[in-house]
Design an enzyme around this catalytic site. Structure first.
Site, PDB file in Angstrom:
ATOM      1  N   GLU A 174       0.845  -1.253   0.185  1.00 34.91           N
ATOM      2  CA  GLU A 174       0.122   0.287   0.035  1.00 34.91           C
ATOM      3  C   GLU A 174       0.190   1.586   0.214  1.00 34.91           C
ATOM      4  O   GLU A 174       0.874   2.237  -0.540  1.00 34.91           O
ATOM      5  CB  GLU A 174      -1.178  -0.015   1.307  1.00 34.91           C
ATOM      6  CG  GLU A 174      -2.472  -0.415   0.793  1.00 34.91           C
ATOM      7  CD  GLU A 174      -3.274  -0.654  -0.696  1.00 34.91           C
ATOM      8  OE1 GLU A 174      -2.934   0.399  -0.407  1.00 34.91           O
ATOM      9  OE2 GLU A 174      -3.324  -1.784  -0.375  1.00 34.91           O
ATOM     10  N   TYR A 224      -6.584   6.969   3.756  1.00 32.55           N
ATOM     11  CA  TYR A 224      -6.130   5.769   3.142  1.00 32.55           C
ATOM     12  C   TYR A 224      -5.697   4.992   3.226  1.00 32.55           C
ATOM     13  O   TYR A 224      -6.067   3.500   3.485  1.00 32.55           O
ATOM     14  CB  TYR A 224      -6.202   6.171   1.458  1.00 32.55           C
ATOM     15  CG  TYR A 224      -5.757   4.693   0.671  1.00 32.55           C
ATOM     16  CD1 TYR A 224      -6.821   4.264   0.444  1.00 32.55           C
ATOM     17  CD2 TYR A 224      -4.997   4.510   0.636  1.00 32.55           C
ATOM     18  CE1 TYR A 224      -6.524   3.437  -0.265  1.00 32.55           C
ATOM     19  CE2 TYR A 224      -4.516   3.428  -0.414  1.00 32.55           C
ATOM     20  CZ  TYR A 224      -5.538   2.191  -0.893  1.00 32.55           C
ATOM     21  OH  TYR A 224      -5.172   1.262  -1.183  1.00 32.55           O
ATOM     22  N   ASP A 266     -10.037   6.095  -2.122  1.00 31.84           N
ATOM     23  CA  ASP A 266      -8.338   6.828  -3.315  1.00 31.84           C
ATOM     24  C   ASP A 266      -9.074   7.169  -4.385  1.00 31.84           C
ATOM     25  O   ASP A 266     -10.203   7.442  -4.364  1.00 31.84           O
ATOM     26  CB  ASP A 266      -7.386   4.949  -3.750  1.00 31.84           C
ATOM     27  CG  ASP A 266      -7.894   4.250  -5.054  1.00 31.84           C
ATOM     28  OD1 ASP A 266      -9.128   3.836  -4.848  1.00 31.84           O
ATOM     29  OD2 ASP A 266      -7.396   3.821  -5.459  1.00 31.84           O
TER      30      ASP A 266
END
Length: 340
Positions: free
Chosen positions: A40, A121, A139
């Site tokens: 991520e 996020y 996102d």
DNA sequence: TAATCGTGGGC
DNA sequence: TGCCCAAGATT
């Protein structure tokens, strides 16, 4: 409506999910939190194609968060070279050490949010994907999908509050990670920025943007500013098969990265042109490089009979230059020097 | 809120 | 080829 949308999306995901290295292995319900977190962070503002080789290299070299926590920061920075946004690498080391100190990965969105480099996020994504917790994961893909699905016509960034609320409204209580990843897969492969493939979309019948007109026009974005062009110089100082490299200070541009000595160029203005040592300088040419918010024309000069620079640095062997981890700007300058 | 912070893929 | 854009965070 909400339950129908998530059902359509998850059915599509079950048939079309991409096979990515950080996703759960067959038979395992949830993927390794370390791999989810690492992926991520790497994927922040970065394409899957660019991330894949870095993810492979990192997880081979540092298979666990404990291994990463034990690594020297400069090794991690060098391994990150070329991926950009280097504050991510600086924060990665800090977060890994924090997790190692804690003894295990935080398993709630709130606690994940405390780790450096995890914003709204990423904390939500890790909570959902690695721990199966319901979270509102938004996102750029989700922004686009939701703005179109609900025909939200207010421009970014103002529309984000409405997008978050709408995403919350369609997020299911189960399969949190699959839902989040399905939204992102849909955004990257079907509901794309320029040319949405509505005929292939599992949400076509649910989509208000499709019903009302041209979904490609959503979300509305603010016009972008133009990038100034700055001038700078960098110096190639070579002796006994080694080149003089410095390490950039601080948290600003390329902070923490190895680099050629330069004249202090920045987004705000040109460099001074002052070389780091006395001597005769040979012009090698110029490289152009465009950063996120300005462009740089970097003139490269070489000294063939140098003294030892006074500023801190190290002689780096030319036959191991790849391992130095030069960011792309200086890799370009090095390429020019080595070809001259 | 708006600026800062990289890079390469894709068209 | 030049431009748009990307699984954003931080200040």
């Amino acid at each position: 409506m909400a339950a129908i949308v998530s059902e359509h999306l998850l059915d599509w995901y079950d048939a079309h999910a991409r096979d990515l290295p950080w996703r759960a292995r067959p038979g395992e319900p949830l993927p390794d939190p370390y791999r989810v977190w690492l992926s991520e962070v790497m994927l922040q503002q970065t394409t899957v194609a660019a991330v894949k080789p870095y993810f492979e290299a990192f997880t081979t070299r540092w298979p666990t968060v404990e291994a990463l926590a034990a690594a020297p920061e400069e090794d991690v920075m060098a391994a990150w070279a070329g991926l950009g946004y280097y504050s991510r690498a600086r924060n990665l080391v800090k977060a890994a050490r924090a997790v190692a100190d804690l003894g295990s990965f935080p398993d709630t969105e709130e606690d994940l949010r405390e780790l450096p480099g995890l914003g709204a996020y990423t904390a939500a994504a890790v909570a959902a994907i690695a721990f199966g917790q319901r979270a509102v994961v938004v996102d750029a893909n989700v922004e686009r999908v939701v703005a179109r699905l609900f025909a939200l016509k207010e421009p970014l960034p103002g529309v984000r509050k409405a997008i978050r609320a709408a995403t919350d409204a369609i997020a299911p209580d189960s399969r949190a990670g699959d839902f989040a990843q399905a939204m992102m897969d849909l955004g990257s492969s079907i509901c794309t920025a320029r040319d949405p493939k509505c005929l292939l979309c599992p949400l076509e019948r649910d989509c208000r943007g499709r019903a009302e007109g041209d979904p490609a026009l959503l979300p509305v974005k603010a016009p972008k500013k133009e990038k100034p062009v700055r001038q700078g110089r960098a110096w190639w100082i070579e002796r006994d098969g080694a080149v003089w490299l410095v390490r950039r200070e601080g948290t600003g541009m390329l902070g923490g990265m190895r680099a050629l000595p330069d004249d202090g160029w920045s987004a705000k203005g040109d460099g001074t042109g002052e070389p780091p040592i006395e001597g005769h300088w040979e012009a090698l040419g110029m490289v152009r490089h465009t950063f996120s918010h300005f462009a740089l024309e970097l003139t490269v000069q070489r000294s063939a009979a140098p003294e030892q620079p006074e500023r801190a640095g190290e002689w780096w062997p030319l036959d191991r230059l790849e391992e130095a981890g030069l960011p792309t700007l200086f890799a370009k300058a090095a390429r020019l020097a080595l070809a001259s």
